[in-house]
Design an enzyme around this catalytic site. Sequence first.
Site, PDB file in Angstrom:
ATOM      1  N   LYS A 254       0.839  -1.211   0.000  1.00  0.00           N
ATOM      2  CA  LYS A 254       0.000   0.000   0.000  1.00  0.00           C
ATOM      3  C   LYS A 254       0.871   1.257   0.000  1.00  0.00           C
ATOM      4  O   LYS A 254       0.643   2.180  -0.777  1.00  0.00           O
ATOM      5  CB  LYS A 254      -0.909   0.007   1.235  1.00  0.00           C
ATOM      6  CG  LYS A 254      -1.591   1.348   1.494  1.00  0.00           C
ATOM      7  CD  LYS A 254      -2.455   1.339   2.729  1.00  0.00           C
ATOM      8  CE  LYS A 254      -1.753   1.631   4.035  1.00  0.00           C
ATOM      9  NZ  LYS A 254      -1.492   3.054   4.317  1.00  0.00           N
TER      10      LYS A 254
ATOM     11  N   CYS B 163      -4.656  13.035  13.051  1.00  0.00           N
ATOM     12  CA  CYS B 163      -5.554  11.890  12.952  1.00  0.00           C
ATOM     13  C   CYS B 163      -5.379  11.061  14.213  1.00  0.00           C
ATOM     14  O   CYS B 163      -4.601  11.444  15.085  1.00  0.00           O
ATOM     15  CB  CYS B 163      -5.277  11.072  11.698  1.00  0.00           C
ATOM     16  SG  CYS B 163      -3.697  10.263  11.713  1.00  0.00           S
TER      17      CYS B 163
ATOM     18  N   ARG C 145       0.928  14.548  13.170  1.00  0.00           N
ATOM     19  CA  ARG C 145       1.307  14.370  11.764  1.00  0.00           C
ATOM     20  C   ARG C 145       1.336  15.660  10.929  1.00  0.00           C
ATOM     21  O   ARG C 145       0.566  15.833   9.983  1.00  0.00           O
ATOM     22  CB  ARG C 145       0.397  13.328  11.106  1.00  0.00           C
ATOM     23  CG  ARG C 145       0.415  12.003  11.851  1.00  0.00           C
ATOM     24  CD  ARG C 145      -0.385  10.943  11.162  1.00  0.00           C
ATOM     25  NE  ARG C 145       0.322  10.307  10.050  1.00  0.00           N
ATOM     26  CZ  ARG C 145      -0.220   9.398   9.257  1.00  0.00           C
ATOM     27  NH1 ARG C 145      -1.472   9.046   9.433  1.00  0.00           N
ATOM     28  NH2 ARG C 145       0.475   8.852   8.296  1.00  0.00           N
TER      29      ARG C 145
ATOM     30  N   ASP D 150       4.204   0.519  11.921  1.00  0.00           N
ATOM     31  CA  ASP D 150       3.006  -0.090  11.322  1.00  0.00           C
ATOM     32  C   ASP D 150       2.821  -1.553  11.727  1.00  0.00           C
ATOM     33  O   ASP D 150       1.827  -2.172  11.363  1.00  0.00           O
ATOM     34  CB  ASP D 150       3.045   0.032   9.791  1.00  0.00           C
ATOM     35  CG  ASP D 150       2.894   1.478   9.341  1.00  0.00           C
ATOM     36  OD1 ASP D 150       2.455   2.309  10.147  1.00  0.00           O
ATOM     37  OD2 ASP D 150       3.224   1.773   8.168  1.00  0.00           O
TER      38      ASP D 150
HETATM   39  N1  EPU Z   1       6.674  14.434  10.758  1.00  0.00           N
HETATM   40  C1  EPU Z   1       6.961  15.746  11.047  1.00  0.00           C
HETATM   41  N2  EPU Z   1       6.922  16.663  10.037  1.00  0.00           N
HETATM   42  C2  EPU Z   1       6.633  16.318   8.746  1.00  0.00           C
HETATM   43  C3  EPU Z   1       6.352  14.974   8.459  1.00  0.00           C
HETATM   44  C4  EPU Z   1       6.372  14.050   9.485  1.00  0.00           C
HETATM   45  O1  EPU Z   1       7.218  16.080  12.187  1.00  0.00           O
HETATM   46  O2  EPU Z   1       6.618  17.191   7.876  1.00  0.00           O
HETATM   47  C5  EPU Z   1       6.690  13.444  11.829  1.00  0.00           C
HETATM   48  C6  EPU Z   1       5.366  12.693  11.968  1.00  0.00           C
HETATM   49  O3  EPU Z   1       4.439  13.386  12.770  1.00  0.00           O
HETATM   50  C7  EPU Z   1       5.813  11.381  12.579  1.00  0.00           C
HETATM   51  C8  EPU Z   1       7.177  11.148  11.914  1.00  0.00           C
HETATM   52  O4  EPU Z   1       7.616  12.439  11.481  1.00  0.00           O
HETATM   53  O5  EPU Z   1       6.003  11.517  13.960  1.00  0.00           O
HETATM   54  C9  EPU Z   1       7.154  10.200  10.730  1.00  0.00           C
HETATM   55  O6  EPU Z   1       6.119  10.552   9.841  1.00  0.00           O
HETATM   56  P1  EPU Z   1       6.182  10.278   8.290  1.00  0.00           P
HETATM   57  O7  EPU Z   1       6.045  11.564   7.560  1.00  0.00           O
HETATM   58  O8  EPU Z   1       7.335   9.398   7.961  1.00  0.00           O
HETATM   59  O9  EPU Z   1       4.820   9.459   8.063  1.00  0.00           O
HETATM   60  P2  EPU Z   1       3.985   9.490   6.758  1.00  0.00           P
HETATM   61  O10 EPU Z   1       4.873   9.622   5.600  1.00  0.00           O
HETATM   62  O11 EPU Z   1       2.836  10.430   6.910  1.00  0.00           O
HETATM   63  C10 EPU Z   1       4.122   6.922   6.279  1.00  0.00           C
HETATM   64  C11 EPU Z   1       3.148   5.799   6.132  1.00  0.00           C
HETATM   65  C12 EPU Z   1       2.549   5.477   7.488  1.00  0.00           C
HETATM   66  C13 EPU Z   1       3.684   5.083   8.422  1.00  0.00           C
HETATM   67  C14 EPU Z   1       4.723   6.213   8.495  1.00  0.00           C
HETATM   68  C15 EPU Z   1       5.940   5.869   9.320  1.00  0.00           C
HETATM   69  C16 EPU Z   1       2.347   6.116   3.894  1.00  0.00           C
HETATM   70  C17 EPU Z   1       1.225   6.449   2.987  1.00  0.00           C
HETATM   71  N3  EPU Z   1       2.111   6.200   5.201  1.00  0.00           N
HETATM   72  O12 EPU Z   1       3.369   8.023   6.787  1.00  0.00           O
HETATM   73  O13 EPU Z   1       1.696   4.375   7.286  1.00  0.00           O
HETATM   74  O14 EPU Z   1       3.184   4.819   9.701  1.00  0.00           O
HETATM   75  O15 EPU Z   1       5.169   6.539   7.165  1.00  0.00           O
HETATM   76  O16 EPU Z   1       6.573   4.743   8.820  1.00  0.00           O
HETATM   77  O17 EPU Z   1       3.415   5.746   3.431  1.00  0.00           O
HETATM   78  C18 EPU Z   1      -0.076   2.917   7.766  1.00  0.00           C
HETATM   79  O18 EPU Z   1       0.170   2.333   6.697  1.00  0.00           O
HETATM   80  O19 EPU Z   1      -0.868   2.442   8.635  1.00  0.00           O
HETATM   81  C19 EPU Z   1       0.568   4.197   8.043  1.00  0.00           C
HETATM   82  C20 EPU Z   1       0.110   5.057   8.947  1.00  0.00           C
END
Ligand code: EPU
Length: 423
Positions: A24, A119, A124, A310
Amino acid sequence: MALTNFLIEGGAPLKGDIQVSGSKNSALPILCASLLIDGPLTLRNVPDLEDVRFLLEILRLLGVESVRNQDGSLSMEVKDTTQTVADYDVVRKMRASVCVLGPLTARRKQAKVSLPGGCVIGVRPIDLHIKGLSALGAVMQEEGGYVIADGSNLRGGRVYLGGAYGSTVTGTANILMAATLAKGITIIEAAACEPEVLDLANFLNRCGAKITGAGSPRIVVEGVERLTGRDYTIIPDRIEAGTFLIAGAMMHSPIRVRGAELDHLAAFIDAFEHAGARVTVDPDGALVPHLDKLVATDITTLPYPGYPTDLQAQMMAMLTLADGISVLTEKIYPDRFLHIMELNRLGGHIRKEGPTAIVQGVKGLSGAPVMASDLRASAALVLAGLAASGKTEVLRIYHVDRGYEKIEEKLNAIGARIKRVEA
Ligand code: EPU
């Protein structure tokens, strides 16, 4: 949307082969990358999930046509480049839709994308996405709950993507996608190293991008004039694979998990082994979980190659039945613990202390109605329901449908007893 629940009759032994679908979290950014690409492209192994269907609808509104072919592959092509807005309604429902920001900024020079908001798993923010695009010369503004990007002067740049909780997976994807069409060299430091980022880079390179270092914390991108559509196969879903391995171990059942990529599961398998389980690889590549006796273990979620957040909830479900006290610490989403209350309703003995869950193993779980709160929490409740005695009803399983392809069909085919019922 009709509310649907799972009715699980616990205790049924599992046996047989279960197939892992495409990832996904690889598929979602790669689908967004279609916005960058000229001409038709075909993606294989795109899982058939609510999140995918939803993103395809967003992309349709942004002028991308897509069709599922008979063999399951997905053909896509940009037909109209005039739209540049992703509404609150859309981004609110699925955070990954923020991955249209980079491609729209680079290819259409304008983007207006709703700020996603928090969320149930945490705050996030997307500050790192904005910082990265600014470093590439995009003019970024926040107004009325939207981030507005002007990419007229996009060019290569240098950006550091480390944040308080490590790097950002979709942030790295956004910057990487924008950089492919930005004139000059982009260097992303502290890039996310997740296999899904590497998959995106491999796809973009197949289409003509010049990216090196993906999968490491330093990615270098040399901008190109255009990207051309090609065929590409998405990697297997490592989180789904881990979920099935846990199911096999919890049920002491000889299942075979097919189509998984062992290399992506190192931290998971290490934790699995510490908990008294093992994975062997059959000659045809199928992964087989084994369990002698579940023992408590401590786990800390970390960015890849660390233990994935995850798979935290699912591992917690397993450790509720381990001998001793396990300590699970969240270093990615300190509040991703809504499943604790529900696992306790099934007889678990878990307490939260800040970003840590303390799991006192119990002898057995017993069925009860429980509420799914997010995707991975729902998967944990399904696992716990399989292992519990009696009937478990998991309410609101639309969360699980977002990220697991036909989970009850797959598990029922190996012996589980899960019924999908209208609420
Ligand atoms: N963060 C920041 N600033 C940002 C972006 C992120 O502080 O600009 C923080 C977030 O709040 C979090 C950490 O950095 O504490 C990591 O967040 P990340 O941006 O890596 O998460 P994401 O890209 O939004 C993806 C997956 C998530 C998974 C996370 C961590 C996708 C579509 N989603 O989210 O997947 O948990 O990486 O590995 O790739 C799931 O599949 O259930 C899911 C939530």
